[in-house]
Design a protein around this motif. Structure first.
Motif, PDB file in Angstrom:
ATOM      1  N   GLY A  13       0.760  -1.240   0.000  1.00 18.68           N
ATOM      2  CA  GLY A  13       0.000   0.000   0.000  1.00 18.68           C
ATOM      3  C   GLY A  13       0.788   1.285   0.000  1.00 18.68           C
ATOM      4  N   VAL A  14       2.126   1.224  -0.075  1.00 16.33           N
ATOM      5  CA  VAL A  14       2.916   2.448  -0.197  1.00 16.33           C
ATOM      6  C   VAL A  14       2.715   3.017  -1.603  1.00 16.33           C
ATOM      7  CG1 VAL A  14       5.266   3.386  -0.229  1.00 16.33           C
ATOM      8  CG2 VAL A  14       4.592   1.725   1.521  1.00 16.33           C
ATOM      9  N   SER A  15       2.498   4.313  -1.718  1.00 16.87           N
ATOM     10  CA  SER A  15       2.188   4.904  -3.020  1.00 16.87           C
ATOM     11  C   SER A  15       3.456   5.116  -3.848  1.00 16.87           C
ATOM     12  CB  SER A  15       1.452   6.228  -2.855  1.00 16.87           C
ATOM     13  OG  SER A  15       2.333   7.243  -2.394  1.00 16.87           O
ATOM     14  N   PHE A  16       3.303   4.996  -5.160  1.00 13.74           N
ATOM     15  CA  PHE A  16       4.441   5.132  -6.065  1.00 13.74           C
ATOM     16  C   PHE A  16       5.041   6.530  -6.004  1.00 13.74           C
ATOM     17  CE2 PHE A  16       5.920   6.543 -10.280  1.00 13.74           C
ATOM     18  CZ  PHE A  16       7.025   5.714 -10.410  1.00 13.74           C
ATOM     19  N   TRP A  17       4.217   7.555  -6.090  1.00 11.67           N
ATOM     20  CA  TRP A  17       4.772   8.914  -6.162  1.00 11.67           C
ATOM     21  C   TRP A  17       5.418   9.337  -4.855  1.00 11.67           C
ATOM     22  CZ3 TRP A  17       6.085  10.661 -10.524  1.00 11.67           C
ATOM     23  CH2 TRP A  17       5.355  10.341 -11.671  1.00 11.67           C
ATOM     24  N   SER A  18       4.945   8.788  -3.735  1.00 14.62           N
ATOM     25  CA  SER A  18       5.629   9.100  -2.474  1.00 14.62           C
ATOM     26  C   SER A  18       7.029   8.491  -2.468  1.00 14.62           C
ATOM     27  CB  SER A  18       4.820   8.599  -1.278  1.00 14.62           C
ATOM     28  OG  SER A  18       4.908   7.188  -1.120  1.00 14.62           O
ATOM     29  N   ALA A  19       7.195   7.328  -3.116  1.00 15.32           N
ATOM     30  CA  ALA A  19       8.519   6.711  -3.212  1.00 15.32           C
ATOM     31  C   ALA A  19       9.452   7.569  -4.071  1.00 15.32           C
ATOM     32  CB  ALA A  19       8.402   5.312  -3.794  1.00 15.32           C
ATOM     33  N   ILE A  20       8.924   8.151  -5.135  1.00 17.94           N
ATOM     34  CA  ILE A  20       9.742   9.023  -5.978  1.00 17.94           C
ATOM     35  C   ILE A  20      10.121  10.289  -5.210  1.00 17.94           C
ATOM     36  CG2 ILE A  20       9.793  10.386  -8.108  1.00 17.94           C
ATOM     37  CD1 ILE A  20       9.966   7.332  -8.495  1.00 17.94           C
ATOM     38  N   ARG A  21       9.159  10.880  -4.514  1.00 21.03           N
ATOM     39  CA  ARG A  21       9.473  12.087  -3.724  1.00 21.03           C
ATOM     40  C   ARG A  21      10.485  11.762  -2.633  1.00 21.03           C
ATOM     41  NH1 ARG A  21       3.839  12.935  -4.579  1.00 21.03           N
ATOM     42  NH2 ARG A  21       3.348  11.907  -2.608  1.00 21.03           N
ATOM     43  N   TRP A  22      10.350  10.616  -2.003  1.00 22.80           N
ATOM     44  CA  TRP A  22      11.293  10.194  -0.967  1.00 22.80           C
ATOM     45  C   TRP A  22      12.695  10.069  -1.559  1.00 22.80           C
ATOM     46  CZ3 TRP A  22      14.366   5.846  -0.572  1.00 22.80           C
ATOM     47  CH2 TRP A  22      14.903   5.551   0.680  1.00 22.80           C
ATOM     48  N   THR A  23      12.802   9.532  -2.760  1.00 23.20           N
ATOM     49  CA  THR A  23      14.101   9.381  -3.406  1.00 23.20           C
ATOM     50  C   THR A  23      14.773  10.733  -3.617  1.00 23.20           C
ATOM     51  OG1 THR A  23      13.358   7.380  -4.534  1.00 23.20           O
ATOM     52  CG2 THR A  23      15.283   8.492  -5.451  1.00 23.20           C
ATOM     53  N   LEU A  61      15.791   5.839  -8.334  1.00 21.03           N
ATOM     54  CA  LEU A  61      14.940   6.384  -9.397  1.00 21.03           C
ATOM     55  C   LEU A  61      14.728   5.377 -10.523  1.00 21.03           C
ATOM     56  CD1 LEU A  61      16.217  10.073  -9.644  1.00 21.03           C
ATOM     57  CD2 LEU A  61      13.926   9.314  -8.935  1.00 21.03           C
ATOM     58  N   ALA A  62      15.701   4.503 -10.720  1.00 23.92           N
ATOM     59  CA  ALA A  62      15.567   3.470 -11.753  1.00 23.92           C
ATOM     60  C   ALA A  62      14.783   2.262 -11.257  1.00 23.92           C
ATOM     61  CB  ALA A  62      16.951   3.038 -12.237  1.00 23.92           C
ATOM     62  N   THR A  63      14.993   1.883  -9.997  1.00 20.50           N
ATOM     63  CA  THR A  63      14.413   0.622  -9.525  1.00 20.50           C
ATOM     64  C   THR A  63      13.011   0.761  -8.945  1.00 20.50           C
ATOM     65  OG1 THR A  63      15.632   0.902  -7.431  1.00 20.50           O
ATOM     66  CG2 THR A  63      16.634  -0.498  -9.139  1.00 20.50           C
ATOM     67  N   PHE A  64      12.641   1.945  -8.447  1.00 19.58           N
ATOM     68  CA  PHE A  64      11.269   2.093  -7.954  1.00 19.58           C
ATOM     69  C   PHE A  64      10.240   1.892  -9.067  1.00 19.58           C
ATOM     70  CE2 PHE A  64      12.553   4.344  -3.880  1.00 19.58           C
ATOM     71  CZ  PHE A  64      11.941   3.422  -3.052  1.00 19.58           C
ATOM     72  N   PRO A  65      10.388   2.503 -10.254  1.00 20.34           N
ATOM     73  CA  PRO A  65       9.413   2.224 -11.327  1.00 20.34           C
ATOM     74  C   PRO A  65       9.379   0.754 -11.722  1.00 20.34           C
ATOM     75  CG  PRO A  65      10.641   4.219 -11.818  1.00 20.34           C
ATOM     76  CD  PRO A  65      11.315   3.589 -10.641  1.00 20.34           C
ATOM     77  N   TYR A  66      10.548   0.123 -11.793  1.00 19.47           N
ATOM     78  CA  TYR A  66      10.598  -1.300 -12.119  1.00 19.47           C
ATOM     79  C   TYR A  66       9.836  -2.115 -11.074  1.00 19.47           C
ATOM     80  CZ  TYR A  66      12.518  -6.016 -12.539  1.00 19.47           C
ATOM     81  OH  TYR A  66      12.659  -7.373 -12.640  1.00 19.47           O
ATOM     82  N   ALA A  67      10.097  -1.834  -9.802  1.00 16.83           N
ATOM     83  CA  ALA A  67       9.436  -2.579  -8.736  1.00 16.83           C
ATOM     84  C   ALA A  67       7.932  -2.344  -8.740  1.00 16.83           C
ATOM     85  CB  ALA A  67      10.035  -2.187  -7.387  1.00 16.83           C
ATOM     86  N   TYR A  68       7.514  -1.106  -9.028  1.00 17.55           N
ATOM     87  CA  TYR A  68       6.084  -0.807  -9.063  1.00 17.55           C
ATOM     88  C   TYR A  68       5.398  -1.614 -10.165  1.00 17.55           C
ATOM     89  CZ  TYR A  68       1.719   1.750  -9.506  1.00 17.55           C
ATOM     90  OH  TYR A  68       0.384   2.085  -9.578  1.00 17.55           O
ATOM     91  N   LEU A  69       6.006  -1.669 -11.342  1.00 15.58           N
ATOM     92  CA  LEU A  69       5.421  -2.445 -12.436  1.00 15.58           C
ATOM     93  C   LEU A  69       5.360  -3.928 -12.090  1.00 15.58           C
ATOM     94  CD1 LEU A  69       7.113  -0.699 -15.499  1.00 15.58           C
ATOM     95  CD2 LEU A  69       4.719  -0.531 -14.786  1.00 15.58           C
ATOM     96  N   LYS A  70       6.400  -4.443 -11.418  1.00 12.17           N
ATOM     97  CA  LYS A  70       6.407  -5.847 -11.014  1.00 12.17           C
ATOM     98  C   LYS A  70       5.318  -6.131  -9.976  1.00 12.17           C
ATOM     99  CE  LYS A  70       9.228  -8.649 -11.825  1.00 12.17           C
ATOM    100  NZ  LYS A  70       9.293  -9.753 -12.816  1.00 12.17           N
ATOM    101  N   SER A  71       4.966  -5.126  -9.195  1.00 12.76           N
ATOM    102  CA  SER A  71       3.985  -5.336  -8.130  1.00 12.76           C
ATOM    103  C   SER A  71       2.540  -5.351  -8.638  1.00 12.76           C
ATOM    104  CB  SER A  71       4.119  -4.246  -7.062  1.00 12.76           C
ATOM    105  OG  SER A  71       3.576  -3.006  -7.515  1.00 12.76           O
ATOM    106  N   LEU A  72       2.291  -4.791  -9.819  1.00 11.35           N
ATOM    107  CA  LEU A  72       0.917  -4.588 -10.274  1.00 11.35           C
ATOM    108  C   LEU A  72       0.100  -5.879 -10.376  1.00 11.35           C
ATOM    109  CD1 LEU A  72       1.368  -1.740 -12.913  1.00 11.35           C
ATOM    110  CD2 LEU A  72       0.439  -1.576 -10.594  1.00 11.35           C
TER     111      LEU A  72
END
Length: 307
Positions: A202-212, A238-249
């Motif tokens: 349940g952690v949001s994607f954009w919060s992970a980007i802002r955290w980075t 910045l490279a791995t958060f989008p990858y991980a988000y797509l893998k989680s979908l």
């Protein structure tokens, strides 16, 4: 096996044949066999761990190996839940690892701290330490781990905090590693699985980007880094958060408590609420007799605040 142990030390193992015997001996040989049982759930090891567990089970009356439930789950979180189901104690010590050697006396010292705190707290709670936790078995059955592929602890802590059922004890080392350290490839794999699990939880994607891009450092889940390494880490994230988000979908997803849907919120809560033993004694109004602790316990719990 004690007929009605008060405490269960619930341990999970997978392919730790090189360290499991030394690790389990360090647990079972330091506790009262009439009060404690050690329950070891094996997740389907193929390296000889299961044979070692059978030998230890034959040697120690208060050690029990669970070898027939490895097909019920896929990950560590599921194995931990099985260990709680199999436990017979009123209280369960959990997250002790079979690649760590536990210093003499620290388990019973940790339990004493829990009970001193329990006398002052009017609700069931999970006392989290460094590599050693304890809670009433009923609470662990009521708030189980999710069977996800990594970072199951972070997800569990979020849900416990949301119930006001997590107390965090900051202390020194209670164990030494016996050698199962990750290489770079293993560290990257573990990190990415943790990112996937955070999104599943349940952690949001954009919060992970802002955290980075910017966050306050508490050094609970992170290590201190030099400026060049910090820049590299942010580029990596910045490279791995989008990858991980797509893998989680396509994976099973759970809703995080509202206050923990932002990346970094959990670490900030831990930083704000964790206490050393002297701080906890002052806050909750109890006192333990550190003179009665083991030498390792005094160093880990009583003297840690002074180091």
């Amino acid at each position: 096996m004690p007929s009605s142990p008060r405490y269960s030390i619930a341990v999970c193992n997978y392919n730790m044949a090189e360290t499991i015997e030394e690790s389990l001996r360090s647990m079972v040989e330091q506790v009262d066999e009439e009060l404690y049982e050690v329950v070891v759930v094996d997740g389907g090891s193929t390296d000889g761990s299961r044979d070692i567990l059978r030998e230890l089970e034959a040697e120690f009356d208060n050690l029990r190996a669970v070898l027939d439930r490895s097909d019920e789950c896929d990950w560590l979180g599921g194995d931990r839940n099985i260990s709680f189901e199999e436990s017979r104690g009123e209280y369960v010590l959990e997250s002790l690892d079979t690649d760590d050697y536990y210093h003499e006396g620290v388990i019973e010292d940790f339990v004493e701290i829990f009970h001193a705190l329990e006398a002052q707290v009017d609700r069931p709670f999970f006392l989290s330490g460094r590599g050693m936790n304890i809670a009433p078995r009923g609470l662990l059955l009521d708030v189980p781990y999710y069977d996800v592929g990594g970072a199951e602890d972070r997800d569990h802590w979020r849900r416990l905090y949301a119930r006001d059922a997590l107390i965090w004890l900051d202390h020194g080392h209670v164990s030494d590693s016996l050698g199962y350290d990750f290489d770079l490839r293993g560290e990257i794999s573990r990190d990415i699985h943790g990112k996937i699990t955070d999104f599943q939880s349940g952690v949001s994607f954009w919060s992970a980007i802002r955290w980075t891009l910017h966050h306050e450092h508490h050094y609970i889940f992170e290590r201190p880094r030099s400026l060049p390494r910090e820049v590299l880490k942010r580029l990596y994230d910045l490279a791995t958060f989008p990858y991980a988000y797509l893998k989680s979908l396509p994976l099973e997803r759970h809703e995080a408590p509202a206050e923990f849907q932002r990346k970094g919120a959990l670490e900030a809560r831990i930083a704000a609420t964790r206490m050393t033993l002297p701080e906890m004694e002052a806050h909750y109004g109890f006192q333990v007799d550190c003179d009665e602790f083991s030498e390792a316990g005094r160093k880990a719990f009583c003297e840690y605040a002074d180091t």
